[in-house]
Design a protein around this motif. Sequence first.
Motif, PDB file in Angstrom:
ATOM      1  N   SER A  41       1.001  -1.154   0.080  1.00  0.00           N
ATOM      2  CA  SER A  41      -0.017   0.050  -0.041  1.00  0.00           C
ATOM      3  C   SER A  41       1.022   1.187   0.138  1.00  0.00           C
ATOM      4  N   CYS A  59      -3.871  -0.003  -2.850  1.00  0.00           N
ATOM      5  CA  CYS A  59      -3.836  -1.161  -1.855  1.00  0.00           C
ATOM      6  C   CYS A  59      -3.762  -2.426  -2.850  1.00  0.00           C
ATOM      7  N   ILE A  71     -12.910  -4.614  -3.947  1.00  0.00           N
ATOM      8  CA  ILE A  71     -12.262  -3.456  -2.607  1.00  0.00           C
ATOM      9  C   ILE A  71     -12.907  -2.120  -2.879  1.00  0.00           C
ATOM     10  N   THR A  72     -13.344  -1.724  -1.756  1.00  0.00           N
ATOM     11  CA  THR A  72     -13.936  -0.641  -1.562  1.00  0.00           C
ATOM     12  C   THR A  72     -13.159   0.484  -0.935  1.00  0.00           C
ATOM     13  N   TRP A  73     -13.574   1.747  -1.203  1.00  0.00           N
ATOM     14  CA  TRP A  73     -12.736   2.925  -0.492  1.00  0.00           C
ATOM     15  C   TRP A  73     -13.796   3.626   0.144  1.00  0.00           C
ATOM     16  N   ILE A  89     -11.315   6.006  -9.005  1.00  0.00           N
ATOM     17  CA  ILE A  89     -11.305   4.739  -8.599  1.00  0.00           C
ATOM     18  C   ILE A  89     -11.068   3.634  -9.685  1.00  0.00           C
ATOM     19  N   SER A  96      -6.587  -2.038  -5.910  1.00  0.00           N
ATOM     20  CA  SER A  96      -7.227  -0.767  -6.400  1.00  0.00           C
ATOM     21  C   SER A  96      -6.589   0.381  -5.986  1.00  0.00           C
ATOM     22  N   LEU A  98      -6.962   4.470  -5.981  1.00  0.00           N
ATOM     23  CA  LEU A  98      -7.907   5.867  -5.534  1.00  0.00           C
ATOM     24  C   LEU A  98      -7.098   6.968  -5.973  1.00  0.00           C
ATOM     25  N   TYR A 112      -8.669   8.421   4.467  1.00  0.00           N
ATOM     26  CA  TYR A 112      -9.197   7.305   3.397  1.00  0.00           C
ATOM     27  C   TYR A 112      -8.866   5.886   3.842  1.00  0.00           C
ATOM     28  N   ARG A 113      -9.753   5.116   3.625  1.00  0.00           N
ATOM     29  CA  ARG A 113      -9.678   3.740   3.808  1.00  0.00           C
ATOM     30  C   ARG A 113     -10.025   2.815   2.629  1.00  0.00           C
ATOM     31  N   CYS A 114      -8.899   1.829   2.190  1.00  0.00           N
ATOM     32  CA  CYS A 114      -9.255   0.782   1.454  1.00  0.00           C
ATOM     33  C   CYS A 114      -9.818  -0.482   2.102  1.00  0.00           C
ATOM     34  N   THR A 124      -8.532  -3.700   6.552  1.00  0.00           N
ATOM     35  CA  THR A 124      -8.580  -2.148   6.173  1.00  0.00           C
ATOM     36  C   THR A 124      -7.099  -1.692   6.219  1.00  0.00           C
TER      37      THR A 124
END
Length: 168
Positions: A41, A59, A71-73, A89, A96, A98, A112-114, A124
């Motif tokens: 990361s 990430c 994967i979400t952000w 994204i 992923s 961002l 911010y978090r992935c 995360t």
Amino acid sequence: SSGINAEYGGIYSCVARRDGDQLSNATIDLQVMYTPKILNSYKWSPNDESAMSDVTLACDVVSNPPLNKPITWAKESRTLTGREDGIKITRSGTGSILYLTNTPTADNSGKYRCIASNSLGETTEAFQVTHNDMLMLRSSSNRPQAASHSHYPFSIFLTLVLAFLLNT
């Protein structure tokens, strides 16, 4: 914790012998299951205050079983879609990325978090972005949080395999 990690996975062969004679053999493909792991990361920020370039948060994830959703952000507590103003994204191999599409401002500063998840749990990776953030920095982590799930220790598994081979 059973002390088992993903590196124990692989092809194993077992041969049972008595007095030099081969009685039985078997080959197994041992698949170790684990929550998603974020291998790499990074956060890349412009290195010049006058630069108008993207801030990149990335990430790379491995998971077994596979991820059960992309994967979400999130920024603070809000999930991001990539359609927000100044945010893009993309998927990249096993991860992923961002992009904040202009130099950090007070509007896009924050945490911010992935987020990567599979049937065993969620992992995360957190990134702090500030409007005067001009250095390449390593992110902070909230490493795997496993869901309630049990595994037989590796030694018990091999004992069971050997018992099966000797009884066949």
